[in-house]
Design a protein around this motif. Structure first.
Motif, PDB file in Angstrom:
ATOM      1  N   GLU A  46      -3.738  -8.228  -7.148  1.00  0.00           N
ATOM      2  CA  GLU A  46      -4.888  -8.157  -7.784  1.00  0.00           C
ATOM      3  C   GLU A  46      -4.845  -6.440  -7.324  1.00  0.00           C
ATOM      4  O   GLU A  46      -4.103  -6.581  -6.613  1.00  0.00           O
ATOM      5  CB  GLU A  46      -6.236  -8.684  -6.622  1.00  0.00           C
ATOM      6  CG  GLU A  46      -6.755 -10.344  -7.295  1.00  0.00           C
ATOM      7  CD  GLU A  46      -7.306 -10.645  -6.075  1.00  0.00           C
ATOM      8  OE1 GLU A  46      -7.593  -9.764  -5.394  1.00  0.00           O
ATOM      9  OE2 GLU A  46      -7.454 -11.336  -6.198  1.00  0.00           O
ATOM     10  N   ARG A  47      -5.206  -6.223  -7.688  1.00  0.00           N
ATOM     11  CA  ARG A  47      -5.709  -4.013  -7.138  1.00  0.00           C
ATOM     12  C   ARG A  47      -6.820  -4.308  -6.343  1.00  0.00           C
ATOM     13  O   ARG A  47      -7.800  -3.385  -7.377  1.00  0.00           O
ATOM     14  CB  ARG A  47      -5.349  -3.546  -8.089  1.00  0.00           C
ATOM     15  CG  ARG A  47      -3.792  -3.351  -8.203  1.00  0.00           C
ATOM     16  CD  ARG A  47      -3.001  -2.398  -9.688  1.00  0.00           C
ATOM     17  NE  ARG A  47      -4.276  -1.049  -9.534  1.00  0.00           N
ATOM     18  CZ  ARG A  47      -5.311  -0.550 -11.002  1.00  0.00           C
ATOM     19  NH1 ARG A  47      -5.338  -1.060 -11.370  1.00  0.00           N
ATOM     20  NH2 ARG A  47      -5.302   0.826  -9.927  1.00  0.00           N
ATOM     21  N   GLU A  98      -5.747   2.395  -3.018  1.00  0.00           N
ATOM     22  CA  GLU A  98      -5.394   1.226  -3.501  1.00  0.00           C
ATOM     23  C   GLU A  98      -4.712   0.396  -2.478  1.00  0.00           C
ATOM     24  O   GLU A  98      -3.812   0.612  -1.869  1.00  0.00           O
ATOM     25  CB  GLU A  98      -4.874   1.584  -4.685  1.00  0.00           C
ATOM     26  CG  GLU A  98      -5.625   1.059  -6.019  1.00  0.00           C
ATOM     27  CD  GLU A  98      -4.408   1.764  -7.166  1.00  0.00           C
ATOM     28  OE1 GLU A  98      -4.079   2.818  -7.873  1.00  0.00           O
ATOM     29  OE2 GLU A  98      -3.366   0.788  -7.308  1.00  0.00           O
ATOM     30  N   TRP A 110      -2.958  -3.997  -2.907  1.00  0.00           N
ATOM     31  CA  TRP A 110      -2.058  -4.050  -3.478  1.00  0.00           C
ATOM     32  C   TRP A 110      -1.713  -6.032  -2.625  1.00  0.00           C
ATOM     33  O   TRP A 110      -1.273  -6.071  -2.261  1.00  0.00           O
ATOM     34  CB  TRP A 110      -0.500  -3.939  -4.552  1.00  0.00           C
ATOM     35  CG  TRP A 110       0.295  -4.988  -5.311  1.00  0.00           C
ATOM     36  CD1 TRP A 110      -0.177  -5.356  -6.701  1.00  0.00           C
ATOM     37  CD2 TRP A 110       0.780  -6.330  -5.304  1.00  0.00           C
ATOM     38  NE1 TRP A 110       0.898  -6.044  -6.905  1.00  0.00           N
ATOM     39  CE2 TRP A 110       1.553  -6.917  -6.387  1.00  0.00           C
ATOM     40  CE3 TRP A 110       1.254  -6.567  -3.902  1.00  0.00           C
ATOM     41  CZ2 TRP A 110       2.291  -8.097  -5.895  1.00  0.00           C
ATOM     42  CZ3 TRP A 110       2.866  -6.939  -3.627  1.00  0.00           C
ATOM     43  CH2 TRP A 110       2.866  -7.748  -4.545  1.00  0.00           C
ATOM     44  N   TRP A 169       0.813  -0.775   0.004  1.00  0.00           N
ATOM     45  CA  TRP A 169       0.113  -0.421  -0.329  1.00  0.00           C
ATOM     46  C   TRP A 169       0.693   1.607   0.201  1.00  0.00           C
ATOM     47  O   TRP A 169       2.199   0.917   0.425  1.00  0.00           O
ATOM     48  CB  TRP A 169      -1.397   0.052   1.297  1.00  0.00           C
ATOM     49  CG  TRP A 169      -1.726   1.101   1.668  1.00  0.00           C
ATOM     50  CD1 TRP A 169      -2.869   1.285   0.668  1.00  0.00           C
ATOM     51  CD2 TRP A 169      -1.872   2.105   2.369  1.00  0.00           C
ATOM     52  NE1 TRP A 169      -3.643   2.529   1.361  1.00  0.00           N
ATOM     53  CE2 TRP A 169      -3.085   3.337   1.752  1.00  0.00           C
ATOM     54  CE3 TRP A 169      -1.189   2.856   2.842  1.00  0.00           C
ATOM     55  CZ2 TRP A 169      -3.074   4.217   3.149  1.00  0.00           C
ATOM     56  CZ3 TRP A 169      -0.755   3.830   3.529  1.00  0.00           C
ATOM     57  CH2 TRP A 169      -2.001   4.722   3.313  1.00  0.00           C
TER      58      TRP A 169
END
Ligand code: SOE
Length: 380
Positions: free
Chosen positions: A299-300, A288, A290, A281
């Protein structure tokens, strides 16, 4: 809405931030105290408050429930102590005090007086950080192997940059570590549930001499301020540094802190790697998170209340795509603090950073300073 009244001590960078956040929660902010009568009055008018206090004694005598301390660090201990003794609940800016003797005294005093006492480690309250904590608790990350990251800013890059924080007498012997490093340390410990057990630090003062403008300079305001005259001052606090970490589960880590990194305005990053997956982060893109995997695509996760765990959802108040940021973290931190007071259940587990957490950070800071001075690992 909370039927509680607050007063703000300090009218610099943080005083107005606290005031705005409290208003969004429906807490009545009655008045503010600045460095002198003129500053109190100016802040009172700018914020539309009822009172401009002329002394700290006046604040203590006033009929208020919670005192927010947002002054330079050297004043935190005495003010928090007097406020608790006067029967007020206290929400103090970090660091809680100038040394661990003071902070442990405050922990004891808060217990003795039964008042609610919190320290503003607001970064925990970005919704995706709460989601990261939830993922660790749900064992989505697995056993944690490493925790690395940094907290970097550029507002003190030049020797002409100045604010009270650079002075050891005002802010404490550690600066970058205490001012921003403790946010990172508090955050990763809150997310992982791990404790730092040993540190090895190498700190550096890039500018041993700075040019101090005549008059006070507000935090972050140096870039846009016209400076007429300056005085040379010796600097004993660090601009940056590296700290190796060991955690109580055997995990390793490292933290880089700097207030002299061009282009990074206020950038906290972490990467937590475990046996099953990893999390990362960045506070400059706080909506967002990660998620890293070995055997499937990464993934985001975009902040969206509908995609957060139900326990985290109340801390995200806007729909996905309607970004929440720094001011919202104050609102959420204060909501946790004021809800705890309003619930009147002192046996409940506090959802806000407590004086114990503030004390723990100061113990860590002292170990970091000792490690730097002695050039070796120090157990916390
Ligand atoms: C200055 O470095 C500062 O204002 C810190 O004191 C705050 O805690 C952080 O939120 C932003 O930067």
């Amino acid at each position: 809405m909370f039927k509680l009244t607050a007063a703000i001590i300090g009218a610099g960078f943080m005083g107005p931030v606290h005031t705005e956040a409290l208003r969004r929660l429906g807490v009545r902010v009655k008045g503010i105290l600045g460095v002198d009568a003129a500053e109190s009055r100016k802040a009172q008018i700018a914020l539309g408050l009822d009172r401009a206090y002329s002394s700290f004694a006046e604040v203590l005598e006033d009929d208020i429930d919670v005192l927010h301390i947002t002054t330079p660090n050297r004043l935190h201990y005495a003010m928090a102590k007097a406020a608790l003794q006067a029967g007020k609940h206290v929400l103090c800016e970090k660091p809680l005090a100038m040394n661990s003797q003071q902070s442990s005294e405050l922990v004891e005093l808060a217990k003795k007086t039964g008042r609610v006492a919190g320290v503003n480690y607001n970064i925990r309250f970005y919704p995706l950080n709460l989601q990261a904590r939830h993922k660790v608790q749900a064992d989505d990350i697995g056993e944690i192997y490493s925790v690395v990251g940094s907290y970097v800013q550029d507002w003190l890059l030049y020797p002409t940059d100045y604010n009270w924080r650079v002075l050891a007498d005002e802010g404490g012997s550690l600066r970058a570590v205490a001012d921003i490093g403790t946010h990172w340390l508090d955050l990763v410990q809150a997310i992982t549930g791990l404790q730092v057990t040993a540190v090895c630090a190498d700190l550096k003062t890039i500018h041993p001499v700075r040019l101090r403008p005549r008059g006070e300079v507000e935090t972050f305001s140096g870039k846009v301020r016209e400076v007429a005259a300056t005085d040379k001052i010796d600097i004993r606090t660090e601009d940056c540094g590296a700290i190796l970490l060991r955690f109580d589960n055997g995990a390793s880590g490292s933290l880089w802190v700097s207030q002299t990194t061009a282009g990074r305005k206020n950038c906290l990053r972490y990467e937590i790697a475990g046996a099953k997956s990893a999390l990362s982060w960045n506070s400059e893109e706080p909506n967002e998170l990660w998620l890293g995997y070995r055997d499937k695509p990464n993934e985001r996760l975009l902040r969206d209340p509908g995609l957060l765990d139900v326990a985290v959802r109340p801390f995200a108040n806007y729909p996905g795509g309607h970004n929440e940021g720094f001011p919202d973290t104050f609102k959420q931190c204060f909501r946790a603090f004021y809800s705890y007071i309003a619930n009147e259940d002192m046996n409940a587990v506090p959802q806000f950073p407590t004086f114990e957490d503030g004390h723990h950070e100061i113990v860590l800071c002292e170990a970091i300073l000792k490690s730097h001075q002695q050039g070796k690992w120090i157990k916390v």
